[in-house]
Design an enzyme around this catalytic site. Structure first.
Site, PDB file in Angstrom:
ATOM      1  N   CYS A   1       0.872  -1.319   0.055  1.00  0.00           N
ATOM      2  CA  CYS A   1       0.020  -0.029   0.047  1.00  0.00           C
ATOM      3  C   CYS A   1       0.917   1.249   0.035  1.00  0.00           C
ATOM      4  O   CYS A   1       1.738   1.387   1.006  1.00  0.00           O
ATOM      5  CB  CYS A   1      -1.035  -0.249   1.097  1.00  0.00           C
ATOM      6  SG  CYS A   1      -1.720   1.689   1.544  1.00  0.00           S
TER       7      CYS A   1
ATOM      8  N   TRP B   1      -7.780  -7.322   4.940  1.00  0.00           N
ATOM      9  CA  TRP B   1      -6.371  -7.581   5.128  1.00  0.00           C
ATOM     10  C   TRP B   1      -6.330  -8.635   6.365  1.00  0.00           C
ATOM     11  O   TRP B   1      -7.061  -8.623   7.207  1.00  0.00           O
ATOM     12  CB  TRP B   1      -5.698  -6.384   5.726  1.00  0.00           C
ATOM     13  CG  TRP B   1      -5.593  -5.396   4.666  1.00  0.00           C
ATOM     14  CD1 TRP B   1      -6.373  -4.122   4.600  1.00  0.00           C
ATOM     15  CD2 TRP B   1      -4.769  -5.302   3.559  1.00  0.00           C
ATOM     16  NE1 TRP B   1      -5.671  -3.423   3.803  1.00  0.00           N
ATOM     17  CE2 TRP B   1      -4.788  -4.099   2.931  1.00  0.00           C
ATOM     18  CE3 TRP B   1      -4.205  -6.366   2.940  1.00  0.00           C
ATOM     19  CZ2 TRP B   1      -4.321  -3.845   1.966  1.00  0.00           C
ATOM     20  CZ3 TRP B   1      -3.326  -6.028   1.598  1.00  0.00           C
ATOM     21  CH2 TRP B   1      -3.560  -4.819   1.055  1.00  0.00           C
TER      22      TRP B   1
ATOM     23  N   ARG C   1     -14.196   0.481   4.379  1.00  0.00           N
ATOM     24  CA  ARG C   1     -13.332  -0.675   4.281  1.00  0.00           C
ATOM     25  C   ARG C   1     -12.333  -0.689   5.340  1.00  0.00           C
ATOM     26  O   ARG C   1     -11.819   0.458   6.008  1.00  0.00           O
ATOM     27  CB  ARG C   1     -12.333  -0.316   2.746  1.00  0.00           C
ATOM     28  CG  ARG C   1     -13.226  -0.453   1.698  1.00  0.00           C
ATOM     29  CD  ARG C   1     -12.390   0.042   0.394  1.00  0.00           C
ATOM     30  NE  ARG C   1     -12.314   1.218   0.081  1.00  0.00           N
ATOM     31  CZ  ARG C   1     -11.258   1.748   0.353  1.00  0.00           C
ATOM     32  NH1 ARG C   1     -10.034   1.282   0.505  1.00  0.00           N
ATOM     33  NH2 ARG C   1     -11.082   3.069   0.170  1.00  0.00           N
ATOM     34  N   TYR C   2     -11.770  -1.718   5.793  1.00  0.00           N
ATOM     35  CA  TYR C   2     -10.639  -1.879   6.588  1.00  0.00           C
ATOM     36  C   TYR C   2      -9.421  -1.494   6.158  1.00  0.00           C
ATOM     37  O   TYR C   2      -8.876  -2.523   5.516  1.00  0.00           O
ATOM     38  CB  TYR C   2     -10.900  -3.072   7.455  1.00  0.00           C
ATOM     39  CG  TYR C   2     -12.125  -3.715   7.787  1.00  0.00           C
ATOM     40  CD1 TYR C   2     -12.790  -3.054   8.626  1.00  0.00           C
ATOM     41  CD2 TYR C   2     -12.917  -4.875   7.281  1.00  0.00           C
ATOM     42  CE1 TYR C   2     -14.129  -3.459   9.160  1.00  0.00           C
ATOM     43  CE2 TYR C   2     -13.960  -5.125   7.460  1.00  0.00           C
ATOM     44  CZ  TYR C   2     -14.655  -4.270   8.252  1.00  0.00           C
ATOM     45  OH  TYR C   2     -16.008  -4.829   8.733  1.00  0.00           O
ATOM     46  N   THR C   3      -8.888  -0.237   6.354  1.00  0.00           N
ATOM     47  CA  THR C   3      -7.707   0.209   5.546  1.00  0.00           C
ATOM     48  C   THR C   3      -6.301   0.084   6.480  1.00  0.00           C
ATOM     49  O   THR C   3      -6.479   0.553   7.694  1.00  0.00           O
ATOM     50  CB  THR C   3      -7.928   1.489   4.980  1.00  0.00           C
ATOM     51  OG1 THR C   3      -8.197   2.365   5.781  1.00  0.00           O
ATOM     52  CG2 THR C   3      -9.085   1.343   3.792  1.00  0.00           C
ATOM     53  N   VAL C   4      -5.332  -0.194   5.732  1.00  0.00           N
ATOM     54  CA  VAL C   4      -4.019   0.292   6.222  1.00  0.00           C
ATOM     55  C   VAL C   4      -3.430   1.430   5.686  1.00  0.00           C
ATOM     56  O   VAL C   4      -3.984   1.954   4.399  1.00  0.00           O
ATOM     57  CB  VAL C   4      -2.830  -0.778   5.903  1.00  0.00           C
ATOM     58  CG1 VAL C   4      -3.052  -2.136   6.743  1.00  0.00           C
ATOM     59  CG2 VAL C   4      -2.970  -1.065   4.477  1.00  0.00           C
TER      60      VAL C   4
ATOM     61  N   TYR D   1      -4.940   5.991  -8.994  1.00  0.00           N
ATOM     62  CA  TYR D   1      -6.217   5.117  -8.487  1.00  0.00           C
ATOM     63  C   TYR D   1      -7.436   5.850  -9.447  1.00  0.00           C
ATOM     64  O   TYR D   1      -8.326   5.128  -9.833  1.00  0.00           O
ATOM     65  CB  TYR D   1      -6.714   5.380  -7.441  1.00  0.00           C
ATOM     66  CG  TYR D   1      -5.476   4.508  -6.440  1.00  0.00           C
ATOM     67  CD1 TYR D   1      -5.965   3.346  -5.981  1.00  0.00           C
ATOM     68  CD2 TYR D   1      -4.268   4.795  -5.880  1.00  0.00           C
ATOM     69  CE1 TYR D   1      -5.213   2.285  -5.154  1.00  0.00           C
ATOM     70  CE2 TYR D   1      -3.387   3.923  -5.292  1.00  0.00           C
ATOM     71  CZ  TYR D   1      -4.014   2.751  -4.931  1.00  0.00           C
ATOM     72  OH  TYR D   1      -3.102   1.984  -4.031  1.00  0.00           O
TER      73      TYR D   1
HETATM   74  N1  LIG Z   1      -7.795   5.256   4.453  1.00  0.00           N
HETATM   75  C1  LIG Z   1      -7.861   5.605   3.154  1.00  0.00           C
HETATM   76  C2  LIG Z   1      -6.425   5.138   2.478  1.00  0.00           C
HETATM   77  C3  LIG Z   1      -5.812   3.852   2.576  1.00  0.00           C
HETATM   78  C4  LIG Z   1      -6.213   2.961   1.661  1.00  0.00           C
HETATM   79  O1  LIG Z   1      -6.959   2.944   0.781  1.00  0.00           O
HETATM   80  N2  LIG Z   1      -5.661   1.761   1.912  1.00  0.00           N
HETATM   81  C5  LIG Z   1      -5.888   0.534   0.878  1.00  0.00           C
HETATM   82  C6  LIG Z   1      -4.630  -0.173   0.489  1.00  0.00           C
HETATM   83  S1  LIG Z   1      -3.410   0.878  -0.636  1.00  0.00           S
HETATM   84  C7  LIG Z   1      -6.673  -0.527   1.918  1.00  0.00           C
HETATM   85  O2  LIG Z   1      -6.241  -0.673   3.059  1.00  0.00           O
HETATM   86  N3  LIG Z   1      -7.735  -0.889   1.299  1.00  0.00           N
HETATM   87  C8  LIG Z   1      -8.326  -1.928   2.047  1.00  0.00           C
HETATM   88  C9  LIG Z   1      -9.718  -2.416   1.159  1.00  0.00           C
HETATM   89  O3  LIG Z   1      -9.944  -1.896   0.052  1.00  0.00           O
HETATM   90  O4  LIG Z   1     -10.424  -3.135   1.418  1.00  0.00           O
HETATM   91  C10 LIG Z   1      -9.065   4.886   2.505  1.00  0.00           C
HETATM   92  O5  LIG Z   1      -9.783   4.725   3.058  1.00  0.00           O
HETATM   93  O6  LIG Z   1      -9.297   5.031   1.319  1.00  0.00           O
END
Ligand SMILES: N[C@@H](CCC(=O)N[C@@H](CS)C(=O)NCC(=O)O)C(=O)O
Length: 308
Positions: free
Chosen positions: A47, A80, A108-111, A174
């Protein structure tokens, strides 16, 4: 909601907003107190938003202060996953930490995100704030001689450049890649390469974006450059030019890659497998391309731009 497809509106990708925006401050006023051994950064090497936090942690020498948990690069509909249960949080899936913090969370559960061992909750997944926080609130824990990546006098200019780079480059790729209609794709690609052309010119006479010193602006640009030829050029259709076609930008990217903080946090295997395997909306077969055959270790020749 686990799919970015829910963030496509009229063929246009509109990124969800960051949900957890808690703060960590040097004194603990207006937030939780900075301190060693309390916070855990959860990341994917794939990421780009997480990549910047790893670079800053390493540049500032915060490895012993802020721990890191790394997820598997391949993600399915459960989100993840940690290859082994995360030894500190105990989580198997990142979702467990999101739901422990807010049981009603539906995004979404994001990093990247930051977890607090004392409260057992996530503090923030607000990625632009995480690097700034490490730079400005953890100064008591920076290694001796660590760079000031966000010098006060340059902040307005750094913020301004970061905003352009975020809109057109970091998130621009993106917008191009997730567009499901021609017009938003065309707009994104035009803006992306417009900014790359500007940066190519800017880097003709300066070693880094702000001259001789590394700043937060370099940290934010680099993760997109590292992914450009292996992923964004083909997977996201950002193919007017390759990074390798821009002599200054490509030399600059290799110059940064020669530094341990950038090199050791750049994992091309995770990057390629994540995008091509996980993003089936863009690559339904999940086949990972073999190339490109490029060498990040070629001499970059940019020492000549440093002032004596
Ligand atoms: N927190 C931001 C940016 C972080 C982000 O997009 N991280 C991606 C990876 S690059 C992620 O964790 N995606 C998880 C998913 O789409 O389920 C968001 O919610 O868009």
């Amino acid at each position: 909601m686990t799919s970015v497809e829910k963030e496509i509106s009229g063929g246009r990708f509109v990124r969800q907003s960051n949900h957890f925006t808690g703060r960590i401050t040097a004194s603990g006023a207006d937030g939780l107190p900075a301190g060693p051994g309390r916070y855990r950064l959860l990341v994917s090497y794939a990421c780009p938003w997480a990549h910047r936090t790893l670079i800053v942690r390493r540049l500032l020498g915060l490895e012993e202060v802020i721990g890191v948990g790394v997820v598997d690069p391949i993600r399915d509909e459960r989100g993840w996953r940690f290859p082994e249960p995360d030894p500190v949080t105990g989580a198997r899936f990142l979702s467990e930490l999101y739901l422990a913090t807010d049981p009603s969370f539906e995004g979404r559960y994001t990093v990247p995100c930051v977890w607090d061992a004392v409260t057992g909750r996530l503090v923030t997944n607000d990625f632009p704030a995480i690097t700034i926080m490490m730079e400005t609130e953890f100064t008591a824990y920076h290694a001796a001689g660590a760079p000031d990546l966000y010098p006060e006098a340059l902040r307005p200019e750094i913020d301004e450049l970061n905003e352009l780079v975020y809109q057109t480059v970091n998130n621009g790729v993106y917008k191009a890649g997730f567009a499901t209609a021609q017009e938003p794709y065309d707009e994104a690609v035009e803006a992306l390469f417009g900014t790359l052309d500007l940066l190519e010119e800017r880097l003709s006479g300066r070693r880094y974006l702000f001259g001789d010193r590394l700043t937060e602006a370099d940290v934010r640009l680099y993760p997109t450059l590292a992914r450009f030829d292996p992923v964004y050029y083909s997977h996201f259709k950002c193919n007017l030019r390759r990074l390798a076609d821009y002599p200054n930008l490509w030399g600059y990217a290799r110059d940064l890659y020669s530094l341990p903080a950038f090199r050791e946090t750049t994992n091309f295997d995770h990057i390629k497998r994540h995008y091509y395997v996980t993003q089936r909306n863009v690559n339904p077969s999940g086949v990972v391309p073999r190339g490109p055959l490029i060498s990040w270790d070629e001499p970059h020749g940019r020492e000549r731009l440093a002032s004596p």
